[in-house]
Design a protein around this motif. Structure first.
Motif, mmCIF file in Angstrom:
data_model
loop_
_atom_site.group_PDB
_atom_site.id
_atom_site.type_symbol
_atom_site.label_atom_id
_atom_site.label_comp_id
_atom_site.label_asym_id
_atom_site.label_seq_id
_atom_site.Cartn_x
_atom_site.Cartn_y
_atom_site.Cartn_z
ATOM 1 N N ASP A 115 36.418 -11.820 -89.385
ATOM 2 C CA ASP A 115 37.332 -12.602 -88.548
ATOM 3 C C ASP A 115 36.743 -13.955 -88.147
ATOM 4 O O ASP A 115 37.325 -14.695 -87.356
ATOM 5 C CB ASP A 115 37.748 -11.809 -87.307
ATOM 6 N N GLY A 116 35.562 -14.270 -88.696
ATOM 7 C CA GLY A 116 34.979 -15.585 -88.458
ATOM 8 C C GLY A 116 34.217 -15.725 -87.166
ATOM 9 O O GLY A 116 33.913 -16.847 -86.737
ATOM 10 N N THR A 117 33.858 -14.618 -86.510
ATOM 11 C CA THR A 117 33.067 -14.673 -85.288
ATOM 12 C C THR A 117 31.624 -14.280 -85.574
ATOM 13 O O THR A 117 31.324 -13.649 -86.595
ATOM 14 C CB THR A 117 33.640 -13.743 -84.202
ATOM 15 N N LEU A 118 30.727 -14.662 -84.662
ATOM 16 C CA LEU A 118 29.316 -14.334 -84.799
ATOM 17 C C LEU A 118 29.023 -13.006 -84.117
ATOM 18 O O LEU A 118 29.462 -12.772 -82.995
ATOM 19 C CB LEU A 118 28.447 -15.429 -84.181
ATOM 20 N N HIS A 119 28.255 -12.148 -84.807
ATOM 21 C CA HIS A 119 27.890 -10.860 -84.229
ATOM 22 C C HIS A 119 26.448 -10.527 -84.546
ATOM 23 O O HIS A 119 25.936 -10.863 -85.615
ATOM 24 C CB HIS A 119 28.792 -9.739 -84.771
ATOM 25 N N ASN A 120 25.790 -9.852 -83.594
ATOM 26 C CA ASN A 120 24.446 -9.342 -83.822
ATOM 27 C C ASN A 120 24.560 -8.112 -84.722
ATOM 28 O O ASN A 120 25.142 -7.110 -84.322
ATOM 29 C CB ASN A 120 23.813 -8.973 -82.471
ATOM 30 N N VAL A 121 24.012 -8.194 -85.929
ATOM 31 C CA VAL A 121 24.177 -7.103 -86.894
ATOM 32 C C VAL A 121 22.916 -6.267 -87.065
ATOM 33 O O VAL A 121 22.960 -5.195 -87.680
ATOM 34 C CB VAL A 121 24.623 -7.645 -88.271
ATOM 35 N N ALA A 122 21.785 -6.743 -86.550
ATOM 36 C CA ALA A 122 20.538 -5.978 -86.660
ATOM 37 C C ALA A 122 19.507 -6.568 -85.707
ATOM 38 O O ALA A 122 19.670 -7.701 -85.224
ATOM 39 C CB ALA A 122 20.009 -5.991 -88.091
ATOM 40 N N LYS A 123 18.452 -5.793 -85.429
ATOM 41 C CA LYS A 123 17.344 -6.267 -84.606
ATOM 42 C C LYS A 123 16.042 -5.794 -85.231
ATOM 43 O O LYS A 123 15.933 -4.648 -85.655
ATOM 44 C CB LYS A 123 17.443 -5.723 -83.177
ATOM 45 N N VAL A 124 15.069 -6.692 -85.297
ATOM 46 C CA VAL A 124 13.745 -6.331 -85.806
ATOM 47 C C VAL A 124 12.690 -6.988 -84.928
ATOM 48 O O VAL A 124 12.997 -7.906 -84.162
ATOM 49 C CB VAL A 124 13.554 -6.766 -87.276
ATOM 50 N N ARG A 125 11.462 -6.530 -85.061
ATOM 51 C CA ARG A 125 10.367 -7.122 -84.288
ATOM 52 C C ARG A 125 9.557 -8.035 -85.194
ATOM 53 O O ARG A 125 9.169 -7.653 -86.288
ATOM 54 C CB ARG A 125 9.472 -6.030 -83.702
ATOM 55 N N GLY A 126 9.309 -9.232 -84.711
ATOM 56 C CA GLY A 126 8.470 -10.175 -85.432
ATOM 57 C C GLY A 126 9.247 -11.153 -86.288
ATOM 58 O O GLY A 126 10.301 -10.838 -86.851
ATOM 59 N N ARG A 127 8.710 -12.354 -86.371
ATOM 60 C CA ARG A 127 9.366 -13.441 -87.105
ATOM 61 C C ARG A 127 9.463 -13.149 -88.601
ATOM 62 O O ARG A 127 10.521 -13.285 -89.201
ATOM 63 C CB ARG A 127 8.580 -14.743 -86.872
ATOM 64 N N LYS A 128 8.353 -12.753 -89.213
ATOM 65 C CA LYS A 128 8.361 -12.537 -90.656
ATOM 66 C C LYS A 128 9.302 -11.403 -91.036
ATOM 67 O O LYS A 128 10.031 -11.481 -92.035
ATOM 68 C CB LYS A 128 6.949 -12.246 -91.154
ATOM 69 N N ARG A 129 9.315 -10.347 -90.238
ATOM 70 C CA ARG A 129 10.219 -9.236 -90.510
ATOM 71 C C ARG A 129 11.678 -9.674 -90.396
ATOM 72 O O ARG A 129 12.543 -9.190 -91.132
ATOM 73 C CB ARG A 129 9.951 -8.087 -89.549
ATOM 74 N N SER A 130 11.944 -10.569 -89.458
ATOM 75 C CA SER A 130 13.330 -11.018 -89.285
ATOM 76 C C SER A 130 13.807 -11.810 -90.498
ATOM 77 O O SER A 130 14.967 -11.704 -90.912
ATOM 78 C CB SER A 130 13.474 -11.853 -88.007
ATOM 79 N N ILE A 131 12.916 -12.601 -91.091
ATOM 80 C CA ILE A 131 13.281 -13.359 -92.287
ATOM 81 C C ILE A 131 13.519 -12.406 -93.455
ATOM 82 O O ILE A 131 14.475 -12.569 -94.233
ATOM 83 C CB ILE A 131 12.192 -14.393 -92.616
ATOM 84 N N LYS A 132 12.653 -11.396 -93.581
ATOM 85 C CA LYS A 132 12.858 -10.384 -94.629
ATOM 86 C C LYS A 132 14.180 -9.658 -94.433
ATOM 87 O O LYS A 132 14.890 -9.356 -95.397
ATOM 88 C CB LYS A 132 11.710 -9.373 -94.609
ATOM 89 N N LYS A 192 13.806 -9.869 -82.624
ATOM 90 C CA LYS A 192 14.585 -10.950 -83.211
ATOM 91 C C LYS A 192 15.942 -10.415 -83.691
ATOM 92 O O LYS A 192 15.986 -9.509 -84.522
ATOM 93 C CB LYS A 192 13.853 -11.552 -84.412
ATOM 94 N N PRO A 193 17.035 -10.948 -83.187
ATOM 95 C CA PRO A 193 18.349 -10.509 -83.668
ATOM 96 C C PRO A 193 18.699 -11.153 -85.003
ATOM 97 O O PRO A 193 18.339 -12.297 -85.269
ATOM 98 C CB PRO A 193 19.296 -10.983 -82.562
ATOM 99 N N ILE A 194 19.388 -10.409 -85.829
ATOM 100 C CA ILE A 194 19.950 -10.950 -87.061
ATOM 101 C C ILE A 194 21.445 -11.126 -86.812
ATOM 102 O O ILE A 194 22.126 -10.180 -86.427
ATOM 103 C CB ILE A 194 19.737 -10.005 -88.257
ATOM 104 N N ILE A 195 21.920 -12.325 -87.029
ATOM 105 C CA ILE A 195 23.308 -12.652 -86.703
ATOM 106 C C ILE A 195 24.094 -12.889 -87.984
ATOM 107 O O ILE A 195 23.629 -13.570 -88.903
ATOM 108 C CB ILE A 195 23.365 -13.891 -85.791
ATOM 109 N N GLY A 196 25.270 -12.308 -88.038
ATOM 110 C CA GLY A 196 26.133 -12.478 -89.196
ATOM 111 C C GLY A 196 27.487 -13.009 -88.784
ATOM 112 O O GLY A 196 27.865 -12.964 -87.608
ATOM 113 N N VAL A 197 28.216 -13.538 -89.755
ATOM 114 C CA VAL A 197 29.584 -13.994 -89.533
ATOM 115 C C VAL A 197 30.516 -12.931 -90.095
ATOM 116 O O VAL A 197 30.463 -12.602 -91.279
ATOM 117 C CB VAL A 197 29.847 -15.347 -90.206
ATOM 118 N N THR A 198 31.334 -12.367 -89.245
ATOM 119 C CA THR A 198 32.193 -11.255 -89.643
ATOM 120 C C THR A 198 33.452 -11.741 -90.350
ATOM 121 O O THR A 198 33.704 -12.947 -90.462
ATOM 122 C CB THR A 198 32.603 -10.433 -88.413
#
Length: 285
Positions: A198-215, A190-196
């Protein structure tokens, strides 16, 4: 005496009753186009629940508001006697709406309305909370220049992170290469997406599993905080109330004493990331 309005687009994620409590707040709907060429205005002709049902069959795309909707909004402002406008729209790094808003602001300047368009460099409640505060302050009589300064200050004090439930829609939209995305789906990544900045979307992290992604979403804010204190927290979700409650609990534990409000995502963001998207917006002091 100045009469000040606030305008935004339909990705602001305020609930209808919240918008209704702001009589000087005007919303210009974004455009959704199906693959059979039917078009809908976000939040007017189509809501997120309806759109989710149609995602796989009609593969909708999104675009900036129709020019006629900008014109209709400004004409209404003229009719109601507004002299000044502050616009807060979806990040210019994500959508062309910001540039469109500037163009229409310049056009209506000759008709007697002075407009300042602020680049939110954000999504969802970054816009929603800001326009709600500006609307209230304008009704209370805060001068126009002070409102502009307040709005920009609020927008500069935000962080946004969210996680998607499935990579399917990011693959379809070309935001993740098909091979990489398919492998990620198989491995439950699951990718974690942030707004940088400059106002663009970027993948800032990756984790496995839904619950871990929310954490991980909650953890990203802890890394972002530096020495700043939290002013407001908004959890946003795409039709996943249970997951939203879980993230809300995590953030309340992480920032005791700060109220966490929960909002549903607009149809437009659901179109790009699919149902199950969950994240949060924090305003720092």
């Amino acid at each position: 005496m100045n009469k000040i309005a606030i305008i935004t687009d339909s990705t602001n994620d305020l609930y209808a009753n919240e918008r209704g409590a702001c009589p000087n707040l005007f919303v210009v709907p974004m455009l959704i186009t199906y693959n059979d060429e039917r078009q809908f205005r976000d939040g007017v002709d189509k809501d997120a629940v309806e759109l989710t049902r149609d995602l796989d069959e009609f593969r909708p795309k999104t675009s900036s508001p129709l020019g006629e909707d900008f014109v209709l909004t400004y004409n209404k402002l003229l009719e109601e006697g507004y002299t000044h406008v502050i616009g807060v729209f979806l990040s210019g790094g994500i959508s062309g709406t910001y540039k469109s808003a500037i163009s229409y602001a310049e056009f209506f300047a000759d008709k007697g309305i002075e407009t300042r368009v602020l680049n939110s460099k954000g999504v969802s409640m970054v816009m929603g909370h800001t326009v709600r505060v500006l609307s209230k302050k304008a009704l209370e009589g805060m001068p126009f220049e002070e409102l502009v300064q307040l709005g920009q200050d609020m927008l500069d004090r935000t962080s946004v992170y969210f996680a998607v439930e499935s990579l399917k829609y990011l693959i379809r939209g070309g935001r993740i290469p098909k091979v990489e995305g398919t492998l990620g789906e198989m491995l439950d990544i699951k990718p974690i997406i942030g707004v940088t900045d400059d106002g663009t979307l970027h993948n800032v992290a990756k984790v496995r599993g839904r619950k871990r992604s929310i954490k991980k979403v909650a953890e990203m804010f802890a890394q972002d905080a530096r020495a700043a204190k939290v002013e407001n927290i908004f959890v946003v979700h795409g039709q996943r109330a249970e997951d939203a409650a879980y993230l809300k609990d995590l953030l309340e534990e992480q920032y005791p004493g700060v109220e966490v409000q929960v909002h549903e995502l607009s149809a437009l963001l659901t179109c790009h990331t699919g149902p199950g998207t969950i994240g949060a917006v924090i305003f720092w002091e």
